[in-house]
Structures are given as structure tokens and as C-alpha cells.
Design a protein around this motif. Structure first.
Motif, PDB file in Angstrom:
ATOM      1  N   ARG A   1      -2.276   3.592  -1.498  1.00  0.00           N
ATOM      2  CA  ARG A   1      -1.401   2.561  -0.924  1.00  0.00           C
ATOM      3  C   ARG A   1      -0.057   2.541  -1.668  1.00  0.00           C
ATOM      4  O   ARG A   1       1.008   2.447  -1.049  1.00  0.00           O
ATOM      5  N   LEU A   2      -0.107   2.641  -2.996  1.00  0.00           N
ATOM      6  CA  LEU A   2       1.129   2.661  -3.783  1.00  0.00           C
ATOM      7  C   LEU A   2       1.980   3.884  -3.459  1.00  0.00           C
ATOM      8  O   LEU A   2       3.206   3.797  -3.343  1.00  0.00           O
ATOM      9  N   LEU A   3       1.322   5.033  -3.285  1.00  0.00           N
ATOM     10  CA  LEU A   3       2.046   6.263  -2.965  1.00  0.00           C
ATOM     11  C   LEU A   3       2.690   6.174  -1.587  1.00  0.00           C
ATOM     12  O   LEU A   3       3.851   6.570  -1.395  1.00  0.00           O
ATOM     13  N   LEU A   4       1.968   5.661  -0.604  1.00  0.00           N
ATOM     14  CA  LEU A   4       2.526   5.512   0.740  1.00  0.00           C
ATOM     15  C   LEU A   4       3.684   4.525   0.750  1.00  0.00           C
ATOM     16  O   LEU A   4       4.649   4.690   1.505  1.00  0.00           O
ATOM     17  N   THR A   5       3.594   3.494  -0.085  1.00  0.00           N
ATOM     18  CA  THR A   5       4.694   2.530  -0.186  1.00  0.00           C
ATOM     19  C   THR A   5       5.958   3.205  -0.711  1.00  0.00           C
ATOM     20  O   THR A   5       7.068   2.962  -0.226  1.00  0.00           O
ATOM     21  N   ARG A   6       5.811   4.072  -1.718  1.00  0.00           N
ATOM     22  CA  ARG A   6       6.962   4.806  -2.270  1.00  0.00           C
ATOM     23  C   ARG A   6       7.571   5.733  -1.226  1.00  0.00           C
ATOM     24  O   ARG A   6       8.785   5.874  -1.134  1.00  0.00           O
ATOM     25  N   LEU A   7       6.715   6.360  -0.417  1.00  0.00           N
ATOM     26  CA  LEU A   7       7.203   7.338   0.553  1.00  0.00           C
ATOM     27  C   LEU A   7       7.829   6.675   1.772  1.00  0.00           C
ATOM     28  O   LEU A   7       8.832   7.151   2.297  1.00  0.00           O
ATOM     29  N   ALA A   8       7.210   5.588   2.250  1.00  0.00           N
ATOM     30  CA  ALA A   8       7.645   4.979   3.506  1.00  0.00           C
ATOM     31  C   ALA A   8       8.629   3.842   3.314  1.00  0.00           C
ATOM     32  O   ALA A   8       9.304   3.448   4.248  1.00  0.00           O
TER      33      ALA A   8
ATOM     34  N   PRO B   1       1.872  -0.400   3.517  1.00  0.00           N
ATOM     35  CA  PRO B   1       0.977  -0.397   4.686  1.00  0.00           C
ATOM     36  C   PRO B   1      -0.187  -1.364   4.469  1.00  0.00           C
ATOM     37  O   PRO B   1      -0.541  -1.718   3.347  1.00  0.00           O
ATOM     38  N   GLY B   2      -0.801  -1.762   5.579  1.00  0.00           N
ATOM     39  CA  GLY B   2      -1.948  -2.647   5.493  1.00  0.00           C
ATOM     40  C   GLY B   2      -3.203  -1.911   5.050  1.00  0.00           C
ATOM     41  O   GLY B   2      -3.259  -0.671   5.007  1.00  0.00           O
ATOM     42  N   GLU B   3      -4.244  -2.683   4.730  1.00  0.00           N
ATOM     43  CA  GLU B   3      -5.492  -2.079   4.258  1.00  0.00           C
ATOM     44  C   GLU B   3      -6.124  -1.195   5.327  1.00  0.00           C
ATOM     45  O   GLU B   3      -6.700  -0.152   5.015  1.00  0.00           O
ATOM     46  N   THR B   4      -6.020  -1.622   6.591  1.00  0.00           N
ATOM     47  CA  THR B   4      -6.605  -0.832   7.684  1.00  0.00           C
ATOM     48  C   THR B   4      -5.930   0.530   7.800  1.00  0.00           C
ATOM     49  O   THR B   4      -6.591   1.561   7.973  1.00  0.00           O
ATOM     50  N   VAL B   5      -4.625   0.531   7.679  1.00  0.00           N
ATOM     51  CA  VAL B   5      -3.881   1.796   7.775  1.00  0.00           C
ATOM     52  C   VAL B   5      -4.259   2.724   6.624  1.00  0.00           C
ATOM     53  O   VAL B   5      -4.491   3.922   6.812  1.00  0.00           O
ATOM     54  N   VAL B   6      -4.343   2.180   5.407  1.00  0.00           N
ATOM     55  CA  VAL B   6      -4.677   3.001   4.242  1.00  0.00           C
ATOM     56  C   VAL B   6      -6.084   3.578   4.388  1.00  0.00           C
ATOM     57  O   VAL B   6      -6.330   4.756   4.109  1.00  0.00           O
ATOM     58  N   ARG B   7      -7.016   2.755   4.836  1.00  0.00           N
ATOM     59  CA  ARG B   7      -8.394   3.231   4.987  1.00  0.00           C
ATOM     60  C   ARG B   7      -8.504   4.324   6.043  1.00  0.00           C
ATOM     61  O   ARG B   7      -9.206   5.324   5.861  1.00  0.00           O
ATOM     62  N   GLU B   8      -7.768   4.151   7.157  1.00  0.00           N
ATOM     63  CA  GLU B   8      -7.801   5.145   8.235  1.00  0.00           C
ATOM     64  C   GLU B   8      -7.199   6.468   7.761  1.00  0.00           C
ATOM     65  O   GLU B   8      -7.754   7.549   8.042  1.00  0.00           O
ATOM     66  N   LEU B   9      -6.076   6.373   7.040  1.00  0.00           N
ATOM     67  CA  LEU B   9      -5.455   7.599   6.535  1.00  0.00           C
ATOM     68  C   LEU B   9      -6.357   8.283   5.512  1.00  0.00           C
ATOM     69  O   LEU B   9      -6.439   9.520   5.464  1.00  0.00           O
ATOM     70  N   MET B  10      -7.034   7.512   4.708  1.00  0.00           N
ATOM     71  CA  MET B  10      -7.933   8.087   3.704  1.00  0.00           C
ATOM     72  C   MET B  10      -9.093   8.814   4.373  1.00  0.00           C
ATOM     73  O   MET B  10      -9.518   9.898   3.930  1.00  0.00           O
ATOM     74  N   ASP B  11      -9.609   8.233   5.460  1.00  0.00           N
ATOM     75  CA  ASP B  11     -10.695   8.900   6.190  1.00  0.00           C
ATOM     76  C   ASP B  11     -10.212  10.198   6.814  1.00  0.00           C
ATOM     77  O   ASP B  11     -10.945  11.194   6.846  1.00  0.00           O
ATOM     78  N   ARG B  12      -9.000  10.193   7.328  1.00  0.00           N
ATOM     79  CA  ARG B  12      -8.467  11.414   7.948  1.00  0.00           C
ATOM     80  C   ARG B  12      -8.195  12.501   6.917  1.00  0.00           C
ATOM     81  O   ARG B  12      -8.354  13.686   7.200  1.00  0.00           O
ATOM     82  N   MET B  13      -7.757  12.103   5.723  1.00  0.00           N
ATOM     83  CA  MET B  13      -7.424  13.094   4.702  1.00  0.00           C
ATOM     84  C   MET B  13      -8.663  13.682   4.036  1.00  0.00           C
ATOM     85  O   MET B  13      -8.773  14.909   3.872  1.00  0.00           O
ATOM     86  N   ALA B  14      -9.589  12.824   3.629  1.00  0.00           N
ATOM     87  CA  ALA B  14     -10.730  13.283   2.814  1.00  0.00           C
ATOM     88  C   ALA B  14     -12.075  13.147   3.511  1.00  0.00           C
ATOM     89  O   ALA B  14     -13.105  13.508   2.927  1.00  0.00           O
ATOM     90  N   GLY B  15     -12.111  12.618   4.730  1.00  0.00           N
ATOM     91  CA  GLY B  15     -13.375  12.447   5.418  1.00  0.00           C
ATOM     92  C   GLY B  15     -13.839  11.002   5.377  1.00  0.00           C
ATOM     93  O   GLY B  15     -13.375  10.205   4.552  1.00  0.00           O
ATOM     94  N   PRO B  16     -14.779  10.639   6.278  1.00  0.00           N
ATOM     95  CA  PRO B  16     -15.266   9.254   6.346  1.00  0.00           C
ATOM     96  C   PRO B  16     -15.870   8.790   5.021  1.00  0.00           C
ATOM     97  O   PRO B  16     -16.562   9.536   4.330  1.00  0.00           O
ATOM     98  N   ASP B  17     -15.551   7.527   4.690  1.00  0.00           N
ATOM     99  CA  ASP B  17     -16.106   6.854   3.516  1.00  0.00           C
ATOM    100  C   ASP B  17     -15.762   7.534   2.193  1.00  0.00           C
ATOM    101  O   ASP B  17     -16.446   7.332   1.184  1.00  0.00           O
ATOM    102  N   ALA B  18     -14.708   8.334   2.174  1.00  0.00           N
ATOM    103  CA  ALA B  18     -14.300   8.986   0.922  1.00  0.00           C
ATOM    104  C   ALA B  18     -13.697   7.960  -0.025  1.00  0.00           C
ATOM    105  O   ALA B  18     -12.997   7.036   0.394  1.00  0.00           O
ATOM    106  N   GLU B  19     -13.983   8.106  -1.311  1.00  0.00           N
ATOM    107  CA  GLU B  19     -13.466   7.169  -2.314  1.00  0.00           C
ATOM    108  C   GLU B  19     -12.167   7.650  -2.949  1.00  0.00           C
ATOM    109  O   GLU B  19     -11.398   6.848  -3.473  1.00  0.00           O
ATOM    110  N   THR B  20     -11.950   8.950  -2.937  1.00  0.00           N
ATOM    111  CA  THR B  20     -10.723   9.516  -3.508  1.00  0.00           C
ATOM    112  C   THR B  20     -10.150  10.565  -2.570  1.00  0.00           C
ATOM    113  O   THR B  20     -10.856  11.114  -1.714  1.00  0.00           O
TER     114      THR B  20
END
Length: 682
Positions: A285-292, A296-315
Motif C-alpha cells: 500500500r505504501l509503495l502504491l501510494t508513492r507511485l500513484a 489506494p483502499g484496502e480492497t484495491v491493495v488486496r486485489e492487486l496482491m492476489d493478481r501479483m502473487a496469487g490468491p491469499d498471498a501474504e507477500t
């Protein structure tokens, strides 16, 4: 500039004066001439306020500043002091971008750059030119001199001019057509060789010509004269703009991806403090804030995290983060923009595109009665308006009116420059060194006169030494007023800065230093020595000494090279204050005629010491007993108390004389600032 420049300058076939182009052109010098004691953001902001349209509001200036910081990729260091050789600040590549940003803040139509990649590594050079390329795609024309570019950088240029010895043309045309042109002349390039380096080798005669046994580099000039018409027809008829873009499209897309990846890696590393090459949801979330630029909201961060690393990924690992963002298409980026996470380059160039379009429409509306826009040509775009042919015969005078802008006048520039100088004054650390020196000198003279030598309170000689020491320290201190800022002054003057506003802003802020430092000097000596006269009456001549000595320092800083300034100030103060101020010499020289006029015009202690002596004698009414003291008192009275030039009093005469001396020296310094090195533009 070395040598004598001759010739004429023509724009659209008509001769013009370079001074008439200041309003819509910018020039980036090879040397990074920037303000060392300002932050990156302050540099851009003050440049936008000084050179922008005076009708721009404060919010508009802030938007321009943000645009330039983002375009040049220096927004992450915007609050860092630029620094210099003695005080380290930002890196060389970042300093180069600030140098370019100062000109971009003025929103020029045409930007000239003198070796903008000198001193940079290949990656930094590519990033700088890539940013300029984006500006060209928004309607700006960039013309630069460059040496030894890598080929991926070379392909960014729409047109290139290759020069041989003596400044003769070897090739002028599209960058994609240079290789074909030299191939047709009989030059063969080895496989996997850098084309840009190969072009330089051909021009310098390092490459043999297969068809000419005794080839000489001078032949390239005649070859161009014989083939330039054919090369021009080949560009327009056989290849054309569409084929040129096809030849370089793949290389430019690869370059875009490389620059984007490098920027994303840099931002990722700032968040990944433990160097694990992976981040959790909060860090993402902090990185996306610096870039954009927006959180972003929590929903957006969670969705992007799932797309990048897969569902329910922690990192999310660095490779997953880079792979996802590099794989975004324009359609996906457009959808993401609605959520406040638009790609960095979209955000960076959106508002600056708006500024350029607004400027273009306002200029067209001023001088054209029709709804069509004037013809504009830009690198990276071959678009023209339908009425471009009708405007072909427009005179250069009317074109200049189209491109002119109403920059801030004297009062507005005075306000801007005063604010900038005040910021610089606040950050000046050298002041403490002089304050310590003044405190030491005042303490030393006070102890010496009261406890060691035991001078009489009315004696003028101790005051002479005090005034000379103060004048010397203040003169050397004030060398920085104009001496160190001359290259910056030349650059800003060439771009339309008001010279009187510049001079008055620096001289005015310098008065604050004069008051502070003189107060420290006089207060400490007064407490130690206790001269038994009111402080204000006794200290005023010291302030006048500082006023005149600072004027001498400003004059010397404009008359000689900065490295020689301290020597000339020391010599000047020693002669005019120490030697010409001695009572034993004044009694001989103040006998009327030209000698008295010269001494009275140059020696500030001839007046300042007399003011202090008059105050002490009037209030203390000395009556010495020793013959030596009686002789000294008689001599000093004969020097200081018998010459009331205008009949207004001894003390008042000295006050008027020193104010006149300070004003005269400052006027001469201003004339030097205006006329010396008048043609020396940076």
C-alpha cells in the motif's frame, strides 16, 4: 563562447535576433548551474514563478512544479538540498535533471540543450533523454548537442545532424536513415557494433571506404552536398514517417520497459528495508501510494496482491511486482486509473499536456481571428492543422507575438527574488564563522585597550584600529553577495530576469547580516571597554563602516575574479582605512586641494573615526596632564574638529559623507553588474 561569432539566424526564412526568442525558448547549459543552497523543489518553483506568465496563480505554479518533478523523475528528492562540491547533496545524475527542470518550469516551446548527458552513465543518460522525448511527444521541440550516445538513445532522436571537422555537415536527416546513408556511400559496419559509435568512427576517418582507395574525411562533406537531395527524397518518398516509426518502434518499446523497470526497482528498494526482495500488504500500500500519488483502499491493495502473487498471498516478491506492472496494457491501466492507481507515466504527463494545450490555444486566440490553430511542428509527431498552408506566409513578427508571454515585472520579480534570497540567507552556515571572528576581535581589542595598553577613552587611534578590523571582516564577508552567483546571474539574465530586482534583493537581504554582525562586534567591545558614552551614539559610526565596507566588497566581487576577491579587499581596506585614516597622515593631506578631495572620497575612517572622536570629546571633555597626551589630543582635534564642510556639524557631516560614499560605490557596482560581461550568457 570562444572566438568571434559571425553569420545570421533565420526562422521560417526570416532573420531574427536571438534576444527576441527569450519568451518561448529555453537553454540548458552543459555545466549544472543551479542554486546549491535550495532544495530541488524550490529550484523548480522559483524558476516557474520568475519565468512563467505573470497571470499564473499560485496553484498553477504548484501544478507546473509537480509536473516537472514527475517528468524528470526527481519527485522523490524534491525536499533534498542540491549541494555542491564542498557540501555534498544530490547525485550528479539528479543534479543534471534539476538543471533541465529549471528550463522545463518555464514551459518553453523550443528547448536547446548543450550536452545534457555529459558526466552521466549510460542508464542515467537514457533516462534523461527518454524524459525529453516524452516532452517532445507533448508538443515541445528539443534540440541538443550530444557525444557518444548508445544506440538505444540515438534512436530516440527524430532527426540528427552529424558534423565533421570544421563544423561541416556530414549527414542531416532521420536517425533511422543514417545507417542506410553510410552503407550507400560504401562504408561497412561490423556485426554487433554500436551504430552510434560507428558513425563517429566514419566521421573521424577510422573506417575505410570499400569503394575509395584513398579516402579522406573531407570527402564526406562533398558526398553530402552531392547526395543530400537524394537522401531527402528517400526519407519522404521511400521510407516515410510510418516506416521510420516501424524501424524504431520495437527498440523504443524495449527502452520504455527498461527505464520503467529501473524506476520501479528503485521505488521497491526504498520500501524493502530488510532487503528480503519481498513486501507485505502494508508495504505494498505504501509503495502504491508513492507511485500513484494517492493512497489506494484496502480492497484495491488486496486485489492487486492476489493478481501479483496469487490468491491469499501474504507477500509479493520483487519479480512478481515488476512482472505484473510491466505487463499492464493500456486498457488495464485505464481501468486502474478509476481506482486512483493510474500508471506513473500517465500521471506524470497528463497535467503538463493540459498546460501545453492551454498555452497553445491562448496564443492562437490572441492573434488569429479564425478557429484554427497555428502550425506547430514537434518531434515525435507529424501532425499539422488543416490551415497550416494558410499560415505559411505569416510574418515572423506576428509569429513572435503568438509565442510571447507576459512575464513578471520589476515589483513581482523583486518579491520573488527577495523570498528566494531570504531562504538562502537562512541556510547560510558560513555566517557563524564570521560572527565568531567578530566576537574574538571585539574581545581582543577590548581587553587590549582597557587592561594591557590602557588607552585613553577619547583617543582616536584605538577607534581607527577597530573600524579598520570591522571594515576588513565585513568587506571579505560581502564578497559572496555577487561573486559566487555570477554564473547563475548570467543564466537567469539571459532568460529575462530583471537586473535591478536581482541587485536590490541581494543588497537588501545583506543588510540583515550587516546589522547582526556589527551589533555583536560593537556590543561586546562596548561591554568590555566601557567607553562612557551612550551606546547608540557611539555605535552608529560602526554601522556606517559596515555599510561602506559591504559596498566595497560587492564592488570588488563584480570587478575581479572570485578567487582574487579577498586579496583585493584586504589591500583596499588596508590602504583606505589603515593608512589614509592615520591622524598623523591626515593632518598633512587635509590641507585643501585635490589631495584632500581624493582622501575624503576614498577613506571611510577619515569620517567614521572623526564621528566617534567628536562624541567622546564632547561628552568626556578631556583635560590630559601628560605632555604626550596633550600633543595627541591637539593633533586629533586639528584633524577631526576643524573641518565642517557644509556647516551642519562635524558629526552630521561625517554621516552624510559616509552615506554618500556607500551610495556612490553601490551605484558603480550596479553599473558593473549591468554592463560587465553583458554578452556572457550561460
Amino acid at each position: 563562447t570562444y572566438g568571434q561569432m559571425v553569420g545570421s539566424m533565420k526562422i521560417n526564412g526570416q532573420e531574427t535576433n536571438p534576444r527576441d526568442l527569450k519568451g518561448f525558448t529555453g537553454f540548458v547549459p552543459q555545466d549544472d548551474i543551479v542554486h546549491q543552497d535550495l532544495t530541488v523543489r524550490e529550484q523548480i518553483q522559483f524558476s516557474a514563478r520568475l519565468r512563467g506568465d505573470r497571470r499564473f496563480s499560485g496553484s498553477r505554479v504548484e501544478l507546473i512544479t509537480e509536473d516537472v518533478l514527475n517528468v524528470m523523475q526527481i519527485d522523490h528528492i524534491q525536499n533534498s538540498i542540491v549541494g555542491g562540491v564542498e557540501k555534498r547533496g544530490i547525485s550528479g545524475g539528479q543534479r543534471k535533471r534539476v538543471n533541465i527542470g529549471l528550463e522545463l518550469a518555464a514551459q518553453p516551446t523550443v528547448l536547446f540543450l548543450d550536452e545534457p548527458t555529459s558526466g552521466l552513465d549510460s542508464t542515467s543518460s537514457l533516462a534523461v533523454v527518454y524524459s525529453l522525448k516524452k516532452m517532445c511527444q507533448l508538443g515541445m521541440t528539443c534540440i541538443m548537442v550530444i557525444h557518444q550516445p548508445r544506440y538505444s538513445l540515438f534512436t530516440l532522436f527524430d532527426d540528427v545532424l552529424l558534423l565533421g571537422k570544421g563544423g561541416n555537415t556530414v549527414y542531416l536527416g532521420e536517425s533511422a536513415g543514417a545507417k542506410t546513408y553510410f552503407d550507400d556511400l560504401g562504408f561497412l559496419m561490423l556485426k554487433d557494433e554500436n551504430r552510434a559509435d560507428w558513425f563517429m568512427d566514419v566521421i573521424s576517418g577510422e573506417v575505410k571506404n570499400a569503394g575509395i582507395a584513398r579516402f579522406e574525411t573531407a570527402m564526406l562533406f562533398d558526398m553530402w552536398e552531392d547526395n543530400k537531395s537524394f537522401a531527402a527524397s528517400l526519407d519522404h518518398a521511400e521510407r516515410g514517417p510510418s516506416l521510420r516509426r516501424t524501424l524504431t518502434c520495437i527498440e523504443r518499446n524495449q527502452m520504455d520497459r527498461a527505464v520503467l523497470t529501473a524506476s520501479l526497482k528503485e521505488e521497491f528498494a526504498k520500501i524493502d528495508h530488510n532487503l528480503a526482495f519481498e513486501i507485505d500488504e502494508d508495504e505494498l500500500r505504501l509503495l502504491l501510494t508513492r507511485l500513484a500519488g494517492a493512497e489506494p483502499g484496502e480492497t484495491v491493495v488486496r486485489e492487486l496482491m492476489d493478481r501479483m502473487a496469487g490468491p491469499d498471498a501474504e507477500t509479493v516478491s520483487e519479480s512478481q511486482f515488476l512482472s505484473y506492472l510491466n505487463g499492464l496494457s493500456e486498457e488495464v491501466a485505464g481501468d486502474a486509473e478509476v481506482e486512483g492507481a493510474s500508471p506513473t507515466w500517465v500521471r506524470r504527463f497528463r497535467s503538463i499536456r493540459r498546460h501545453i494545450e492551454e498555452t497553445r490555444h491562448s496564443r492562437a486566440a490572441t492573434d488569429l481571428s479564425s478557429d484554427s490553430e497555428p502550425d506547430s511542428t514537434s518531434q515525435g509527431s507529424g501532425d499539422k492543422t488543416d490551415d497550416s498552408d494558410d499560415n505559411e506566409n505569416e510574418t515572423l513578427h506576428s509569429r513572435g507575438q503568438n509565442l510571447s508571454r507576459k512575464t513578471p515585472g520589476f515589483l513581482m520579480q523583486m518579491k520573488i527574488l527577495m523570498t528566494r534570497r531570504l531562504v538562502q540567507w537562512w541556510r547560510m552556515t558560513e555566517r557563524m564563522v564570521f560572527i565568531v571572528a567578530l566576537i574574538f576581535a571585539a574581545t581582543f581589542f577590548g581587553v587590549l585597550d582597557r587592561y594591557i595598553v590602557v588607552q585613553e577613552l577619547w583617543d582616536a587611534n584605538p577607534v581607527l584600529y577597530l573600524h579598520t578590523a570591522l571594515a576588513l571582516l565585513m568587506g571579505i564577508f560581502c564578497l559572496h553577495i555577487f561573486g559566487e552567483a555570477q554564473p547563475l546571474f548570467w543564466r537567469e539574465r539571459a532568460r529575462g530576469m530583471n537586473v535591478p530586482a536581482f541587485y536590490l534583493s541581494r543588497a537588501t537581504i545583506n543588510m540583515v547580516d550587516l546589522v547582526i554582525q556589527t551589533f555583536f562586534f560593537t556590543a561586546i567591545y562596548y561591554v568590555v571597554r566601557q567607553p562612557c558614552v551612550p551606546y547608540c551614539t557611539w555605535a552608529l559610526p560602526f554601522f556606517l563602516v559596515s555599510l561602506v565596507a559591504s559596498a566595497w566588497g560587492a564592488l570588488v566581487s563584480l570587478a575581479v575574479q572570485p578567487v582574487k576577491g579577498a586579496f583585493f579587499v584586504t589591500l583596499l581596506i588596508f590602504i583606505t582605512c589603515g593608512l589614509l585614516g592615520q591622524p598623523s597622515m591626515l593632518v598633512v593631506m587635509l590641507q585643501g586641494g585635490q589631495v584632500e578631495l581624493i582622501v575624503s572620497s576614498l577613506s571611510l575612517t577619515r569620517w567614521s573615526v572623526g564621528m566617534n572622536f567628536y562624541t567622546s570629546v564632547t561628552m568626556l571633555n578631556p583635560n590630559p596632564v601628560r605632555l604626550k597626551d596633550m600633543a595627541v589630543l591637539h593633533l586629533e582635534k586639528d584633524v577631526y574638529l576643524k573641518r565642517d564642510w557644509w556647516g551642519i556639524g562635524i558629526w552630521e557631516t561625517g554621516l552624510c559623507a559616509m552615506l554618500a560614499m556607500s551610495t556612490g560605490i553601490r551605484v558603480i557596482a550596479f553599473v558593473l553588474l549591468v554592463y560587465r560581461n553583458r554578452d556572457k550568457n550561460v
